[in-house]
Write an enzyme that holds these catalytic residues in place. Structure first.
Site, mmCIF file in Angstrom:
data_model
loop_
_atom_site.group_PDB
_atom_site.id
_atom_site.type_symbol
_atom_site.label_atom_id
_atom_site.label_comp_id
_atom_site.label_asym_id
_atom_site.label_seq_id
_atom_site.Cartn_x
_atom_site.Cartn_y
_atom_site.Cartn_z
ATOM 1 N N GLU A 6 -1.598 -9.163 3.644
ATOM 2 C CA GLU A 6 -1.445 -9.738 4.994
ATOM 3 C C GLU A 6 -2.773 -10.168 5.612
ATOM 4 O OE1 GLU A 6 -0.903 -6.584 4.161
ATOM 5 O OE2 GLU A 6 -1.319 -5.153 5.764
ATOM 6 N N HIS B 287 -3.554 -5.071 0.614
ATOM 7 C CA HIS B 287 -2.907 -5.584 1.828
ATOM 8 C C HIS B 287 -3.011 -7.114 1.854
ATOM 9 C CE1 HIS B 287 -2.429 -1.770 4.081
ATOM 10 N NE2 HIS B 287 -3.434 -1.384 3.323
ATOM 11 N N CYS C 160 0.835 -1.200 0.000
ATOM 12 C CA CYS C 160 0.000 0.000 0.000
ATOM 13 C C CYS C 160 0.874 1.255 0.000
ATOM 14 C CB CYS C 160 -0.992 -0.041 1.161
ATOM 15 S SG CYS C 160 -2.454 0.949 0.811
HETATM 16 N N1 GLN Z 1 -1.719 6.729 2.864
HETATM 17 C C1 GLN Z 1 -1.851 5.973 1.653
HETATM 18 C C2 GLN Z 1 -3.216 6.137 1.018
HETATM 19 O O1 GLN Z 1 -4.145 6.552 1.641
HETATM 20 C C3 GLN Z 1 -1.541 4.510 1.903
HETATM 21 C C4 GLN Z 1 -2.573 3.843 2.746
HETATM 22 C C5 GLN Z 1 -2.096 2.530 3.320
HETATM 23 O O2 GLN Z 1 -0.916 2.243 3.297
HETATM 24 N N2 GLN Z 1 -2.997 1.745 3.844
HETATM 25 O O3 GLN Z 1 -3.391 5.817 -0.121
#
Ligand code: GLN
Length: 561
Positions: free
Chosen positions: A527, A525, A398
């Site tokens: 995970e 994600h 992300c």
């Molecule tokens: N801050 C980034 C976004 O909002 C990444 C978010 C995250 O890593 N969950 O896109």
């Protein structure tokens, strides 16, 4: 529906979540279908706006629910897919009652905690308990309900009252209460103290709930006479006093419960003995023992913002563990506070700076997990650059993916001020931008959340092979920003490949650097869907690459075998 309620006493942080999910595991091992509900008596509607510094990670569900990390434990332990309604908070309950009040549904009545809030809690529990979560049809046999907090907390009172009423309405055969408590050891004599437990059981009974079983946490196994005392003063048969003493890893907890015949006491209380089988925990036993005997480890550098509290990245840590065990390795995670890698820190805190770089240089692979806000971003960019230039396996999740795009644009395309609009709204080269459908005024539940599909653009890439040549994957998301679709052309020409995109083809989901042994960034994600015994493909890829086994693995597993 049969309910197992797990409450906690004496202190918080007893591992009530692990205990409750382990109870679920043992019941599942007896052939029962199990679901679970977590009650968090705080006022937040959900965990989405809560800081990982304070509360640990925000776990994301398929349906986009941003929930307490305990739901992650349930999903991993029971191998189920929960819904956002499986996490009840005071905020959600009050919101639903107040909405009804505004609509006039209470027909002029005075709206009160009892009966309106308590009724809403009961109805919520009864309707969520029957939602199937294990991929099969029809409701589960047993619903494990974990009540967060400690008995006696002001904010959990309406829940206790609602659960008391529920126990009465479903009847004794359908309700089993397990109270988790602490048995501390005091003084030089090292006596196991039962008084705090006695008090918390008394408190529970004063509220109309009597525990059928006690699950006592302690450092060392409980002595027989401690159990006798507990039984006598807490009004619980001695055979129903379970002891969860410290164990080398949490996978031992279900085994510990089984060894004490916890399933027998619970099944007896729930009148299920005739339909349940003896618990089959072969896979758990094997996993717990394998882990204890692992000799070799792999050094993983986790470069993040919330490194002070291991729970902030709980699912990432678990996913690493699952992947490492699959490779017969112990994870050795080195936490690096991203800001320590920055040039600033060389001046202000030179020791921390030197130590952070030394740790990074010693790592066999680098992981930059998700995050929000600009703290430590400079350090994460340096870590991504270091991994890219030195052929060190890298997984960016992300934010970690967005970081690798910024780094690549700056170092390879020479766009020195390339940035994400999240960190610099004025950048002349916004390579990561705010997603059009987001909200700038409301933080809760307004991100791109939950399970979304990623289509592989080519079978000829590491990630598609790791996902067993799948054409698409469904993984969970939680982000507001995305890679700017307008810069894809130049990035790809310079060698960064976007091998996974969403169904519109405009949203970048997976990037790879084909010239590198393992350089992968994902907007989702992975995970959250990793399970013991079924590690996430990408975490597995990272660990295999770190230990130079990736190529051999891909060759042997090429045809999905
Ligand atoms: N801050 C980034 C976004 O909002 C990444 C978010 C995250 O890593 N969950 O896109």
């Amino acid at each position: 529906m049969k309910y197992v309620l797990v409450t906690g006493g004496v202190v918080s942080g007893l591992g009530k979540g692990v205990t409750a999910s382990s109870i679920g595991v043992v019941l599942k091992a007896c052939g029962l279908r199990v679901t679970s509900i977590k009650i968090d008596p705080y006022l937040n509607t959900d965990a989405g706006t809560m800081s990982p510094f304070e509360h640990g990670e925000v776990f994301v569900l398929d349906d986009g629910g941003e929930v307490d990390l305990d739901l992650g434990n349930y999903e991993r332990f029971l191998d189920v897919r929960l819904t956002k309604n499986n996490n009840i908070t005071t905020g959600k309950i009050y919101q639903s009652v107040l909405e009804k009040e505004r609509k006039g549904d209470y027909l002029g009545k005075t709206v009160q905690v009892v009966p309106h809030i308590t009724d809403a809690i009961k109805n919520w529990i009864e309707s969520v308990a029957v939602i199937p979560v294990d991929g099969k049809e029809g409701p589960a046999d047993v619903c494990v309900i974990e009540l967060g907090g400690t008995v006696g907390d002001i904010e959990s009172m309406p829940f206790i009252e609602a659960l008391r009423q529920l126990s009465f309405s479903v009847g004794p055969d359908n309700f089993c209460l397990i109270h988790v408590s602490l048995i501390p050891v005091l003084g030089v004599v090292g006596e196991q103290k039962t008084k705090p437990t006695q008090h918390s059981v008394r408190e529970l009974r004063a509220l109309g709930l009597t525990p059928h079983l006690l699950a006592c946490r302690s450092a060392q196994p409980l002595l027989e006479n401690t159990k006798e005392k507990l039984s006598q003063f807490c009004h619980v048969p001695i055979g129903n006093i379970l002891n969860i003493h410290d164990v080398p890893n949490i996978w031992h907890v279900p085994l510990l419960l089984r060894n004490q015949n916890a399933h027998h006491s619970i099944l007896k209380q729930l009148n299920l003995l005739s339909i349940a089988a003896p618990p089959n925990l072969q896979a758990w036993t094997k996993r717990a023992e394998t882990y204890d005997n692992l000799k070799n480890s792999v050094r993983i550098a986790m470069v993040g913002k919330y490194v002070g509290l291991a729970d902030s990245y709980l699912s990432v840590v678990k996913a690493l563990l699952h992947a490492c065990i699959a490779c017969s390795l112990k994870p050795s995670i080195d936490w690096i506070a991203a800001s320590d890698l920055e040039d600033e820190s060389a001046k202000l805190t030179p020791k921390d700076h030197a130590a952070a770089w030394e740790t990074l240089r010693n790592a066999e692979c680098v992981l930059v997990p998700g995050g929000f806000g600009d703290r430590g971003v400079g350090g994460m960019i340096l870590a991504a650059k270091y991994a890219r230039e030195n052929n060190i396996p890298y997984l960016g999740i992300c934010l970690g993916m967005q970081i690798s795009v910024i780094e690549f644009a700056r170092s390879v395309l020479g766009l020195k001020r390339a940035n994400s609009n999240e960190f610099d709204s004025e950048t002349p080269n916004p390579v990561v931008i705010f997603m059009p459908e987001g909200s700038r005024t409301h933080m809760g539940s307004t991100m791109r959340l939950g399970s979304r599909r990623t289509l592989f653009q080519t079978p000829d890439c590491v990630t598609s092979k790791l996902y067993r040549n799948a054409e698409y994957v469904d993984e969970r998301h939680r982000h507001r920003y995305e890679v700017n679709p307008e810069v894809i052309g130049v990035l790809e020409e310079a060698g960064l490949k976007f091998v996974g995109k969403d169904e519109t083809g405009k949203r970048m989901e997976i990037l790879e650097l084909p010239s590198h042994p393992f350089y992968v960034g994902v907007q989702f994600h992975p995970e959250f869907k990793s399970r013991p015994g079924r590690p996430s493909a990408l975490f597995l890829g990272l660990i295999l690459a770190a230990t130079k086994q990736l190529e051999a693995y891909l060759n042997t597993h090429q045809n999905g075998c």
